[in-house]
Motif scaffolding. Structure first.
Motif, PDB file in Angstrom:
ATOM      1  N   VAL A  54     -58.470  41.837  14.363  1.00  0.00           N
ATOM      2  CA  VAL A  54     -59.449  41.509  15.407  1.00  0.00           C
ATOM      3  C   VAL A  54     -60.136  42.777  15.918  1.00  0.00           C
ATOM      4  O   VAL A  54     -61.355  42.804  16.126  1.00  0.00           O
ATOM      5  CB  VAL A  54     -58.765  40.754  16.564  1.00  0.00           C
ATOM      6  N   TRP A  55     -59.351  43.838  16.094  1.00  0.00           N
ATOM      7  CA  TRP A  55     -59.921  45.089  16.601  1.00  0.00           C
ATOM      8  C   TRP A  55     -60.934  45.665  15.622  1.00  0.00           C
ATOM      9  O   TRP A  55     -62.044  46.057  16.011  1.00  0.00           O
ATOM     10  CB  TRP A  55     -58.809  46.104  16.865  1.00  0.00           C
ATOM     11  N   TYR A  56     -60.560  45.704  14.328  1.00  0.00           N
ATOM     12  CA  TYR A  56     -61.471  46.269  13.328  1.00  0.00           C
ATOM     13  C   TYR A  56     -62.699  45.382  13.129  1.00  0.00           C
ATOM     14  O   TYR A  56     -63.817  45.882  12.956  1.00  0.00           O
ATOM     15  CB  TYR A  56     -60.734  46.468  12.000  1.00  0.00           C
ATOM     16  N   VAL A  57     -62.490  44.066  13.162  1.00  0.00           N
ATOM     17  CA  VAL A  57     -63.646  43.164  13.051  1.00  0.00           C
ATOM     18  C   VAL A  57     -64.560  43.357  14.256  1.00  0.00           C
ATOM     19  O   VAL A  57     -65.790  43.406  14.123  1.00  0.00           O
ATOM     20  CB  VAL A  57     -63.169  41.701  12.941  1.00  0.00           C
ATOM     21  N   GLY A  58     -63.940  43.466  15.452  1.00  0.00           N
ATOM     22  CA  GLY A  58     -64.747  43.709  16.643  1.00  0.00           C
ATOM     23  C   GLY A  58     -65.510  45.012  16.555  1.00  0.00           C
ATOM     24  O   GLY A  58     -66.683  45.092  16.968  1.00  0.00           O
ATOM     25  N   LEU A  59     -64.858  46.049  16.016  1.00  0.00           N
ATOM     26  CA  LEU A  59     -65.525  47.336  15.845  1.00  0.00           C
ATOM     27  C   LEU A  59     -66.718  47.208  14.906  1.00  0.00           C
ATOM     28  O   LEU A  59     -67.812  47.727  15.175  1.00  0.00           O
ATOM     29  CB  LEU A  59     -64.521  48.356  15.301  1.00  0.00           C
ATOM     30  N   ALA A  60     -66.510  46.480  13.792  1.00  0.00           N
ATOM     31  CA  ALA A  60     -67.603  46.290  12.834  1.00  0.00           C
ATOM     32  C   ALA A  60     -68.729  45.469  13.436  1.00  0.00           C
ATOM     33  O   ALA A  60     -69.921  45.769  13.226  1.00  0.00           O
ATOM     34  CB  ALA A  60     -67.054  45.596  11.579  1.00  0.00           C
ATOM     35  N   VAL A  61     -68.382  44.441  14.202  1.00  0.00           N
ATOM     36  CA  VAL A  61     -69.417  43.610  14.832  1.00  0.00           C
ATOM     37  C   VAL A  61     -70.208  44.413  15.844  1.00  0.00           C
ATOM     38  O   VAL A  61     -71.450  44.329  15.897  1.00  0.00           O
ATOM     39  CB  VAL A  61     -68.761  42.382  15.501  1.00  0.00           C
TER      40      VAL A  61
END
Length: 565
Positions: free
Chosen positions: A499-506
């Motif tokens: 979730v953190w990495y996806v949030g960072l990418a988003v």
């Protein structure tokens, strides 16, 4: 009007009274008297439905008394008594009140005759039990307790949703045998499965129980999961999928129990394995199998409590339950060692010990119904129980490499509680009819046949030989400081990381996209201003008449559109 008050009333009154009593023996005596009187209350209650009332048009039954409810109610009362005796030294109001409310809620749920009453006590067990974890008063215990509470409350919410759907479909909230099919029954089944620690729904068990206090773990081991077994036996007897779920439960924690360093966590994995036997019995659904599930829940509560008490005494005296930090304790804790070995023999199902008389019922039921693969899986799990619990726990705690620790023997009240529990483990093993006479259905079964005894002894002796050979060859996993990953890693570590990495990418993508859009918009406005602005070439060259003509054309288009629409 309530004809017969449920036994929970007694526990509730005790919990309300306890804080006003002076700390010490008076409170301890109350925590012992309440389950004794409660057991008498249960034993004396006439069979049938009591405490019927109508609430908001719903027919509620606070106390349904039959043999299935009575056997679980009695063993819960017995567990509450033994736990209170074991915790005689406690001066912690939170733990004492939580224990009474927890035990009372579990007993109240056992006698619930409808799904609404079951839900109320179901959530009561969740809320009361979490304080036994928080009572350790550490940051880790607080976080563990929060995770535990989320899972347990979620189970209750799913149960609530299921009973609403069930009421919508059938017009009844009766807590009785159901057939899987509707969304409501599946929701109720899932709720029971979470509390029973089905595979992939089980990690709360290994996470929470070892995080509780010395006495709290003993109490936790007795009620929550066994209540779920009771609920399955009441609500879904003979549901075939339970046979295969139980068989998987009986086998999959084996490796974890083998390599785990924390002996209290080893015990929790072993608890999960024993639950698998009970779930198989419920799934088979014959009278013999249901008797076996109820009997194994009864004996399991006792020998599990005995082993948790033994490890709790070790933790109480040494400050650790890690196998890598123990060894040689038999020198100064010999009585605790002997009582722990009795618990180990019981969980391993040695003849003349309690585990043998209950486990044999389930194995025989599986064989009689020709579930040969499941029978073989349960037999393998029985052999594994001897290795990872029956031998590993006593060996590494009391024998093995000498840790140099020389703690005192366990306090007298702990030894008394363990001694009574050990006596029950042996007594039921020698006189199985005492338990068989309490089971839901008439028992026509001879557990001490030559075939049963020889088969079990062969299995156990060869398992012990295998342990000895593995130790001699240096293959058996030796205790060491480690972190064991289970499926909870996916939502405790991997999930948040994803979730953190996806949030960072988003966020990065949004910043880039919004920046590009802003730049394109600015460039467009700039170009339009340069072309058609007040100082632009187009504005300077267009005559006034042309502008009027353009406006007239646009107005005409608007009128046509309005007319057509």
């Amino acid at each position: 009007m309530i004809d017969v008050l449920p036994p929970f009333t007694l526990y509730l009154l005790g919990a309300l009274l306890l804080p006003f009593l002076p700390k010490g023996h008076v409170r301890g005596l109350l925590t012992i008297v309440v389950p004794v009187v409660g057991a008498w209350w249960i034993w004396s209650a006439p069979e049938g439905l009591h405490g019927q009332m109508t609430w908001m048009g719903l027919e509620m039954v606070w106390m349904r008394v039959d043999k299935l409810a009575v056997v679980f109610g009695l063993v819960f009362s017995l567990a509450a008594f033994l736990a209170a005796l074991y915790a005689w030294h406690l001066r912690d109001t939170v733990q004492q009140v939580a224990t009474l409310l927890y035990a009372g809620s579990a007993i109240g749920a056992v006698f619930a005759g409808d799904l609404v009453t079951l839900f109320l006590f179901w959530e009561g067990t969740a809320i009361a039990s979490v304080f036994l974890i928080w009572a350790r008063r550490t940051e880790g215990a607080y976080a563990t307790g929060m995770r535990y509470l989320v899972i347990q409350i979620s189970s209750g919410v799913i149960l609530l949703g299921g009973l609403v759907l069930q009421y919508h479909d059938t017009g009844s909230i009766a807590f009785e045998a159901m057939t899987l099919g509707s969304l409501g029954t599946w929701a109720i089944f899932l709720s029971f499965g979470i509390k029973c620690a089905f595979p992939l729904l089980h990690d709360w068990l290994q996470d929470a129980y070892p995080a509780a206090t010395v006495t709290g773990t003993v109490v936790l081991s007795a009620f929550t999961t066994k209540l779920a077994v009771y609920a399955l036996a009441r609500g879904f007897p003979g549901t075939e999928i339970l046979i295969y779920i139980g068989a998987v439960m009986a086998l999959f924690p084996f490796v974890y129990a083998l390599i785990e360093n924390d002996l209290r966590r080893v015990m929790v994995y072993s608890l999960n394995i024993q639950l698998g036997y009970m779930v198989v019995g419920v799934g088979i659904g014959t009278e013999l199998a249901l008797n076996g599930a109820a009997a194994h829940a009864f004996t399991g509560i006792l020998y599990k409590a005995l082993l948790f008490m033994g490890l709790g005494a070790v933790l109480f005296r040494t400050g650790t339950a890690k196998a890598s930090e123990l060894g040689g304790l038999y020198k100064t804790m010999p009585v605790t060692m002997v009582l722990c070995v009795i618990g180990a023999a019981s969980i391993s199902a040695f003849p003349l010990f309690s585990g043998f008389i209950s486990k044999s019922l389930i194995l025989s039921a599986a064989a009689h119904e020709h579930h040969n693969i499941v029978w073989a899986m349960l037999l393998a799990a029985s052999a594994g129980a001897l290795i990872h619990t029956g031998i590993k726990i006593p060996y590494f705690a009391f024998f093995g490499a000498d840790s140099g620790k020389r703690p005192k023997e366990a306090p007298a009240h702990m030894l008394l509680a363990m001694g009574l529990t050990a006596a029950l483990c042996i007594g039921l093993g020698v006189f199985p009819s005492v338990l068989y006479d309490m089971l839901p259905y008439e028992v026509d079964y001879d557990v001490y046949t030559t075939t049963h005894v020889i088969t079990q002894l062969q299995l156990l002796l060869f398992s012990a030989l295998g342990f000895a050979l593995l130790m001699k060859a240096g293959i058996f996993p030796m205790p060491q400081r480690s972190v064991t990953l289970s499926s909870d890693w996916t939502y405790r570590k991997a999930g948040p990381a994803v979730v953190w990495y996806v949030g960072l990418a988003v966020r990065a993508s949004w910043r880039g996209t919004s920046g590009l859009i802003a730049k394109l918009y600015a460039d467009f406005i700039k170009a339009m201003h340069a072309s058609a602005g007040p100082d632009g070439a187009r504005a300077a060259n267009w005559p006034t008449g042309a502008m009027v003509m353009n406006i007239a054309i646009l107005l005409g288009i608007v009128l046509v559109v309005i007319f057509v629409s």
